[in-house]
Write an enzyme that holds these catalytic residues in place. Structure first.
Site, mmCIF file in Angstrom:
data_model
loop_
_atom_site.group_PDB
_atom_site.id
_atom_site.type_symbol
_atom_site.label_atom_id
_atom_site.label_comp_id
_atom_site.label_asym_id
_atom_site.label_seq_id
_atom_site.Cartn_x
_atom_site.Cartn_y
_atom_site.Cartn_z
ATOM 1 N N ASP A 1 56.249 37.415 67.216
ATOM 2 C CA ASP A 1 54.808 37.578 67.370
ATOM 3 C C ASP A 1 54.173 36.208 67.502
ATOM 4 O OD1 ASP A 1 55.215 40.245 67.103
ATOM 5 O OD2 ASP A 1 54.174 40.491 65.190
ATOM 6 N N ASP B 1 50.845 53.090 68.961
ATOM 7 C CA ASP B 1 50.661 52.664 67.576
ATOM 8 C C ASP B 1 49.863 53.737 66.857
ATOM 9 O OD1 ASP B 1 51.813 50.302 68.471
ATOM 10 O OD2 ASP B 1 49.877 49.383 68.874
#
EC number: 5.3.1.16
Length: 238
Positions: free
Chosen positions: A8, A130
């Site tokens: 990330d 998500d």
């Protein structure tokens, strides 16, 4: 089951967030390219990269870090975060990214998903689903919609999508195990390749995911804190 080490990106660094909270940041390194080389050397066969700043701003922010990663490794890379248009997709694929992940853009603009599949083919487009409490969350997880994850996945399948990354936000970064039950529902109810994400904290978690026949698993924090040894995981699941 494929294993996807995660990187990330925030402010050019390798970081992890807790449950997607931008105020809960841990920095694990300032050279994403070196981290990518490490995961490649330990047997990772596909890198999962997310531009966190890009996800928040709606445009690619950590472009230099992405370029550096592409140049540093031979294994394929999937990239998400801030990819909102056909031009964005084209730019990343031209840069050497193997496939792109559409997140918020996919639920807000289904025509984009359809056009992307038609233009680049289903192997180049992944949709990130998500969810929080079974409902799809968007905008860097800041907004929860009324759409169910399963309903959305069925829509995506009908559009020609082949691969979905399913993340349970409540589990992400918490080291409490993935949401196996919800993930299994998606595997059973669709023909999609489901990649499980969020909460993978041990080899046992990976075994549970393999048992429900997911296509792959994304491993983030567990690698960075040493809870999962990537070489051992690769030997076990390849």
């Amino acid at each position: 089951m494929k294993l996807y080490p995660a990187i990330d990106l925030k402010d050019g660094n390798c970081v992890r967030l807790l449950q997607g909270d931008y105020n809960e940041v841990t920095i694990y390194g300032n050279s994403p390219a070196e981290m990518a080389k490490k995961w490649e050397s330990l047997g990772g066969d596909y890198l999962h990269i997310v531009d966190l700043d890009g996800a928040k701003e709606g445009k690619g922010i950590n472009e230099q870090a992405v370029r550096d990663i592409v140049a540093a490794v031979k294994i394929p890379i999937e990239l998400g975060g801030g990819i909102r248009t056909i031009e964005d997709i084209n730019c990343q694929l031209d840069r050497g990214v193997d496939r792109v992940i559409l997140g918020s853009a996919a639920i807000k603009n289904k025509a984009l998903v359809k056009e992307a599949i038609e233009t680049f083919g289903p192997d180049k487009i992944v949709v990130g689903v998500d969810a929080k409490g079974g409902k799809v969350a968007i905008e860097g997880w800041l907004e929860v919609t009324d759409t169910t994850a399963l309903g959305f996945c069925k829509e995506l399948e009908a559009m020609g999508v082949k691969t979905v990354i399913y993340t349970d936000i409540a589990k992400d970064g918490m080291m409490q195990g993935p949401n196996v039950e919800e993930t299994a529902k998606l595997v059973e109810a669709t023909h999609l390749d489901i990649i499980a994400s969020g909460g993978v904290s041990s080899i046992e978690d990976l075994e549970k995911l393999e048992a429900i026949h997911v296509h792959g698993a994304i491993i983030g924090k567990a690698l960075y804190i040493g809870a999962i040894d990537l070489e051992e995981a690769v030997r076990r699941f390849k």
